[in-house]
Design an enzyme around this catalytic site. Sequence first.
Site, mmCIF file in Angstrom:
data_model
loop_
_atom_site.group_PDB
_atom_site.id
_atom_site.type_symbol
_atom_site.label_atom_id
_atom_site.label_comp_id
_atom_site.label_asym_id
_atom_site.label_seq_id
_atom_site.Cartn_x
_atom_site.Cartn_y
_atom_site.Cartn_z
ATOM 1 N N GLY A 132 0.803 -1.222 0.000
ATOM 2 C CA GLY A 132 0.000 0.000 0.000
ATOM 3 C C GLY A 132 0.837 1.275 0.000
ATOM 4 N N HIS A 133 0.166 2.399 -0.065
ATOM 5 C CA HIS A 133 0.844 3.695 -0.155
ATOM 6 C C HIS A 133 1.608 4.010 1.136
ATOM 7 C CE1 HIS A 133 -2.315 5.579 2.285
ATOM 8 N NE2 HIS A 133 -3.151 4.832 1.603
ATOM 9 N N ASN A 134 2.776 4.603 0.978
ATOM 10 C CA ASN A 134 3.608 5.082 2.093
ATOM 11 C C ASN A 134 4.162 3.962 2.984
ATOM 12 O OD1 ASN A 134 1.524 7.427 1.503
ATOM 13 N ND2 ASN A 134 3.393 8.344 2.343
#
Lengths: 358, 358, 358
Positions: free
Chosen positions: B241-243
């Site tokens: 996922g993001h980050n």
Amino acid sequence: MEFTVAQIAQLLGGDVEGNASRRINQLAKIEDGTEGALCFLSNLKYEQFLYTTAASAVIVGRTFEAKKAVNPALIRVDDAYSAFSRLLEEYDKALKFSKTGVEQPSFLGEGTEVGEGIYRGVFSVIGKNCRIGANVKIHPQAFIGDNVRIGDNTVVHAGVKIYDNCVIGARCSIYPNAVIGSDGFGFARQPDGSYRAIPQLGNVVLEDDVSVGSNTNIDCATMGSTLIRQGVKLDNLIQIGHNVEIGKHTVIAAQTGVSGSAKIGDNCQIGGQVGVAGHISIPNRTIVTAKSGVSKSFRKEGLILGGNPAMENTDFLRSRALLRQLPQVLPQLAKRVGEIEKEVKALTLPAGEPESLP
Amino acid sequence: MEFTVAQIAQLLGGDVEGNASRRINQLAKIEDGTEGALCFLSNLKYEQFLYTTAASAVIVGRTFEAKKAVNPALIRVDDAYSAFSRLLEEYDKALKFSKTGVEQPSFLGEGTEVGEGIYRGVFSVIGKNCRIGANVKIHPQAFIGDNVRIGDNTVVHAGVKIYDNCVIGARCSIYPNAVIGSDGFGFARQPDGSYRAIPQLGNVVLEDDVSVGSNTNIDCATMGSTLIRQGVKLDNLIQIGHNVEIGKHTVIAAQTGVSGSAKIGDNCQIGGQVGVAGHISIPNRTIVTAKSGVSKSFRKEGLILGGNPAMENTDFLRSRALLRQLPQVLPQLAKRVGEIEKEVKALTLPAGEPESLP
Amino acid sequence: MEFTVAQIAQLLGGDVEGNASRRINQLAKIEDGTEGALCFLSNLKYEQFLYTTAASAVIVGRTFEAKKAVNPALIRVDDAYSAFSRLLEEYDKALKFSKTGVEQPSFLGEGTEVGEGIYRGVFSVIGKNCRIGANVKIHPQAFIGDNVRIGDNTVVHAGVKIYDNCVIGARCSIYPNAVIGSDGFGFARQPDGSYRAIPQLGNVVLEDDVSVGSNTNIDCATMGSTLIRQGVKLDNLIQIGHNVEIGKHTVIAAQTGVSGSAKIGDNCQIGGQVGVAGHISIPNRTIVTAKSGVSKSFRKEGLILGGNPAMENTDFLRSRALLRQLPQVLPQLAKRVGEIEKEVKALTLPAGEPESLP
């Protein structure tokens, strides 16, 4: 494609009641039938729709008796469901194999031979020294590496990637964006904690009549072949590790993962989101329920397995039922034990004598 | 590629016994060896195959003594396994980096600079203002957006999509149909129950020596970078996922998902089909067993975690073993309690006095 | 794109303190701000960074009072967070919809009509008789089959495959390598144990504002439509089987699988790696926690479900907590029972009389 009711009746060996010249251009469920649609009525639960449908024709059994006036033409056959199924299959086949020829630009490597009736879609790639059978359909943007063999009547859908040296049987279907023959996940740990890739030089072999779902991966063997035997059906988003072997007519549902060198028998049914550990064996006719984790080999054929780690499903269901009852059963049992403790203490203390007497 | 036995012996610093002019065109396991194959014998469990193999040459240790007549040429070296491994790696490298040049049609955006020895496959796309290092291999139908940087000797396989602004290190392998830098899954709930997309403007950074499996996704950060550190190895069908941040030399098996903003330490080993919740931390050298669900942060390094929610694996295994025994243990215990209850009741009631006496 | 601080202040209806002619070319978090960056300060926890950041401008509230000297220009607005969010959205939209026109080579089938402002990327394919709305963006290497309809302002990313007859609404986002409308997984078992494919002739309908993650699959219906209603957001690597229906504004996290003919209500939130069995119903506003397996229909709206098989989450959490305590609780209870047994035995045996007396 468009046909008359009469043409379809002839194909099915049926008899027409009503207007035989109506034109049919789609197949539909009787509750969804619109102008131009052909439907069928087999389960009488749906009979009501026969009297209201806008479909142009409905296939019914020879002995069916309508209770009201019917608008669509009727095609009477021995078995309405089978007749409709046959039509669906013919239609599907006609659609899937209607495309032939070469769209440009597309890429064909040196030394590659292709059979008759082949379709090569636009932006597709076929590498060097391949043997591609008759009536094979390579959809747009598919990629086939070097030295690949593909049997007759196989369909390779858009965006599929088949890497070098793979062997694909006849009548296989490889759905969009599936990846076959990419490197297996093999790394050797180094003394400094880093990992070094172990070369993956084998291939993937799909025998005849195999189906591979969209975005499914089948890794190539480290050496030798990852082997998917005849008639295996793989759903979407499945992971098949390197050197795995899957037996004939085994079906695997979506999002299941099979780790490297595992061996699954013939005629197994593996549910969705199952995990199979590396280097283990699952015997013929095993059923594995969805979401299970098979962490060890089983010997006996025909078992139903469930749970993580997977055990015989009856054991799993019993454990699981007990687990659900625990919040009632366990405190109740503890309470009963507490009460007995009090009573036993009362019995063992001499009557009237206080417990804390010095 | 074809070599003589003599050439291979020279490469390995080995000595030939038998016909040194035989020609070798493939590497194989000793039990699978055919004419033209080079095999090795290290584990004496496989010695029987030496006397029956059709392989043209076999690598053996300097001190190995054959008990029967041997057909293939022997190449004697200090360590047969290591020598064969070296050959495999050389062969693999030769294959992976043999392609150079540009196949047409392919697309190269304005302002993009590419290094020496690059391969750009047919129907590949490289966007604007990219910096692509030396010996980078961009396979057919791969897509690279604008402002992307790729280090030397990285291989981007067929159908891979790398979106704008991503930074890819040197010696990375990105396998077919992987997606890097697509939008993270971020939505803000609106008062009417609908969702509004939160712009995802960050990128993905892969450091050097990272491997990304086929059909694996690494989402771009909302702002900043999703960060995959040096030497990380990701198997197929993984969701990052993001980050997210993943530490050096961590390996993750297939079909695992890591939710947004989670942080995984260095040298971790994460099994297949694991789920990692958002915004949590997993420390260095953690091992997470397959199918676990890590729902909270852990502090101590080097733990083995299992279960859902994940706990220390020894606790998990103990709970799981007890759960399996429950169907025996719990009814047994309940029976014992029932028997005591009866006996205690008998003791507390005056002998001969019926319970329901008015 | 580059703007001056003054231009941005005007756009936001804000007032500038400091050098209004500085040039802004990126948006960043205040802790990451570099020359050319615009940041915001809303949560005062981050105030320290205001005095050290190299950013060129920072958006702050009208009433904010700096405690030290500040290097960046300040843009004062009513609500710093909202103003920055608006900028992000505008910037994102500008990026996503900046491309127009047709890159060559690309493929457009006969009879297809495309709206104004469309972008067709290089190596993209659009089949025959499609209707593609205004401002639709078809990225490179995307594939759209025959008779597909796509509403205005929809973005189809690189490598997406949308098969024949699908209907895609307005303002949808389909992320890289997603597959929409491929055949469902339907096979009829034959008497000899082999399987025959059941033709899959339906389509997929996405209503408006639907988001489909990368490498996600939505299978076409056997007949009729697989239906994804307005505002549904699907994360990456999700499997949606044939004839599934998903209600308005439902969100589903990564790697979840929904089996054929399941029906999910409106405004549901389904976690990651969840499995939903075929032919079941999940009512409106249901929340399903990550990794659960929903194996039966539920009737009541708004439940929180967890576990495998999924039950109400409070029950699941209670069972799970008890399971964790079992290794302590159960042996303890068994020990207490053992002690009572001894005491009761002592009470029931006549004093002084040995147990094994003949």
